[in-house]
Design an enzyme around this catalytic site. Structure first.
Site, short mmCIF file in Angstrom:
data_model
loop_
_atom_site.label_atom_id
_atom_site.label_comp_id
_atom_site.label_asym_id
_atom_site.label_seq_id
_atom_site.Cartn_x
_atom_site.Cartn_y
_atom_site.Cartn_z
N THR A 193 -32.97 -97.13 12.47
CA THR A 193 -33.36 -95.73 12.67
C THR A 193 -33.80 -95.46 14.09
O THR A 193 -33.56 -94.38 14.63
CB THR A 193 -34.53 -95.39 11.71
N LYS A 245 -43.42 -104.44 4.99
CA LYS A 245 -43.18 -102.99 4.96
C LYS A 245 -43.80 -102.50 3.66
O LYS A 245 -43.29 -102.75 2.58
CB LYS A 245 -41.69 -102.68 5.03
N THR A 285 -36.26 -100.83 10.09
CA THR A 285 -37.54 -101.25 9.53
C THR A 285 -37.39 -101.99 8.19
O THR A 285 -38.24 -102.80 7.84
CB THR A 285 -38.48 -100.05 9.31
N ASP A 286 -36.33 -101.73 7.45
CA ASP A 286 -36.21 -102.29 6.09
C ASP A 286 -36.40 -103.81 6.05
O ASP A 286 -37.12 -104.33 5.20
CB ASP A 286 -34.85 -101.96 5.49
#
Lengths: 439, 439
Positions: free
Chosen positions: A97, A253, A174-175
């Site tokens: 992202t 996360k 980020t995942d």
């Protein structure tokens, strides 16, 4: 364009300019215009005494540019000229992202922007360092494979060998950031400089994007951090105040969408960073300080590792798949202290008898595995399962892929239980377990 | 025996007795001796003005029994005589730590104590209600299977039909308590009374056991709660102060060993309970109040549901196993907003084409699934995956097992997305996301 940007564009004011702002109640503020994220509702001005003042943009009556900022280099086209007094930070782009924008054809977000474009987009980065940017991959983090970790490790390692590079930033989705950042922690031995992973929960062309804030915090970390660790630098709370610098191997996360999604699990951040002022506050104990060591690359990963989460009625077939399909190792995220249904225990035995490593973590967010307390745990131990203490499941999976690829099979259990990168701790740690409510 | 117990045994004092305690500094306290867990370091005395006073046992100079408590019934042998003025609470034992003690042969904890024995062991329970106890299973919770949920649901349902029963308690192992308590939430429709699941993180014969505290809190909940929901009643913080009553479908075992291991995920507890005083404070909104409805039993569960957690390099073979082995449904705990590696998407398509339901949750602790934001998510939707909002993975698995067994295949997607028991919420909820530290 946010209302702050519109306002500044109107009067031709840029970050770094000396400005005079008049508020609707007559308050006059004079100082240097500070960087603010797109979409902020406050203008921040650094006064001559060093303090920052925030002014609600709805209350601004007048802005006047008193002096333009000193011309600074900008990324235009290829490489940037080096400024002799500035440290050099390398940004390695991998997709995600932070490097994405909305695809106006399908309406979905897709990786599109290169790391270089990011630098052009966030010139504030240049206030702290000279920036080199290189896009080595362009994939969303859910598609990262162990082979990509190897490639990223190689690129990071090459930069760490360059004397003039003060620190390396990896822009990443980020995942699976915890996975990749932990992979780098293991793959580069004797790390000599900080490696800061950062990303965005909102794409760069959205007003609420956290890309600029997080990148700025990462540059400050790369330049100023006294530690040499693989860390994750993301929003420390939902508003644009400070970033938390967490050790990769203790980070999760925690939220699917919030900007402050990343939390250290029962581990304090190594540091907090305030990107608007450049301040850094050291908090947690770090494992390794900056040094002149020559980091070594050990970047092979065995992709044939199965990660399974135990649940009621879990089918032993799931485990036996590992044997049938030639997997080399299994990480089972057990319930509570690491349990699996007893009916699964014979399958563990079958795997370990075939030389497949079976490691156990817990699916509880906090706490350690302990297979000595209950009868089921004892049977798991008898079957050859290896309890992995408080290692996070994500990190255990990465470490096992790494251990299987870089050590002899008989060394793997010892390597897994050797606390190399803060991934496995004894019990004498700070109590950071928190309940979300109070009676 | 703890030092408190030893001290009380010495002077022949029992909970409920009127006592006079003299502290080493001359302080004199007179009142009713309150129940305390074994191993506590304080003696608690309820003064005549209603306040409780704790006295450090190390500082006690003298204890004198002024009057014995009113004789109360005790569980000796079979059923207890009913006392006309007391409500009736049914405790259903299923095994787990709450009903376990250390096996001195192997040194491990194993289920051994019956629910009836528990009542005999914690006579304080009788201060709030008459107790009926029945042990219907004797297994550690990691060995609970969907067939056991059916059996527990049947037993609970039969008790709920009895007018004189005020509420039902299920004593259960903690590892999979969320699963079973959620299973009961779905399996008993139009619930008319509270069903309180409780357990222990430390076995009953250990000084630090939380069994007595949690059972006492559960009895108070069963008697006094105005709501008719399946809830989990466990320590609200690590010390023996209050218990949190959380909705089963929003609760997670958050810590492998702490006594306050259970947390509601972005949902306030329905209530807090102070077992030593019997106080209950209502907090969260409840879905259903006590009623005269006749609850209906819908307690079939389809065990052939696969639960998988996505991770980098996840092998599509894992998913295809579902088709090969005749599974009826799959819950994938995706990364971030619910993603899987793109290489897994064709396997999702293959499953859904075969009529296998594929539901998506997130492995982030907080937040919702959203497959509309990123390209990978869109492809998952195209392949027929069903995003399950903020449903917890554990609860989604239970609900899918339930939906597959009780509804026609074509109804399953609709049932899964129908918020029946608070398991699926819209976004307008209280913000209970907390960071464990503050800069």
């Amino acid at each position: 364009m946010s209302s702050v940007q519109a306002l500044l564009a109107e009067v031709g004011a840029e970050v770094g300019d000396r400005v005079r702002v008049v508020r609707d109640d007559g308050l006059v503020v004079e100082g240097i215009l500070m960087p603010r994220p797109r979409g902020g509702e406050y203008l921040v001005v650094k006064l001559d005494n060093g303090y920052n003042v925030g002014i609600d943009i709805k209350r601004i009556k007048e802005i006047k540019v008193l002096a333009k900022r000193k011309p600074s280099v900008r990324a235009e086209g290829g490489a940037l000229p080096r400024r002799p007094d500035y440290p050099l930070v390398k940004i390695i782009g991998t997709g995600g992202t932070i490097a994405s924008k909305i695809d106006y054809e399908t309406g979905a977000v897709k990786p599109a922007m290169s790391a270089k474009e990011l630098v052009e987009d966030i010139p504030e980065l240049l206030e702290y360092a000279d920036i080199e940017a290189e896009q080595i991959l362009d994939i969303l983090s859910e598609n990262m494979m162990p082979e990509h970790w190897s490639k990223i490790a190689e690129a990071v390692h090459a930069e760490l060998l360059r004397d003039e590079v003060k620190g390396v930033i990896v822009a990443h989705g980020t995942d699976t950031m915890t996975y990749t950042a932990s992979a780098i922690a293991f793959a580069i031995r004797e790390l000599n400089k900080p490696v800061a992973f950062t990303g965005a929960q909102r794409s760069s062309d959205r007003p609420s994007s956290d890309a600029a804030f997080n990148l700025l915090a990462s540059v400050i970390t790369a330049v100023n951090a006294p530690f040499a660790e693989s860390v994750i630098v993301m929003h420390g709370e939902t508003s644009d105040t400070f970033a938390a610098v967490n050790r990769a191997t203790r980070t999760k996360k925690f939220h699917s969408t919030r900007r402050d999604a990343f939390q250290g699990i029962c581990e304090e951040p190594l540091a907090y960073v305030w990107p608007w002022t450049g301040d850094m506050k050291l908090v947690g104990k770090y494992l390794r300080k900056r040094s002149n060591e020559v980091p070594k690359l050990k970047n092979s990963f065995e992709p044939k590792v199965l990660q399974l989460k135990a649940y009621p009625g879990m089918d032993p077939e799931l485990l036996l798949l590992a044997k049938d399909k030639g997997f080399k190792g299994v990480i089972i995220e057990g319930t509570g202290m690491g349990h699996v249904p007893e009916r699964v225990v014979p399958a563990i035995r079958e795997l370990t008898d075939s030389g497949i490593f079976v490691g156990i973590t817990t699916q509880c967010v906090h706490g350690s595995v302990n297979l000595n307390v209950y009868a089921t745990g004892r049977k798991m131990l008898d079957a050859g399962a290896v309890p992995l203490g408080d290692m996070l499941t994500e990190v255990a999976t990465v470490k096992l892929m790494w251990a299987l690829a870089n050590f002899k099979p008989e060394e793997v259990p010892k390597v897994m239980l050797d606390p190399l990168e803060g991934e496995l701790r004894d019990r004498r740690t700070l109590n950071l377990y928190r309940l979300p409510y109070k009676a």
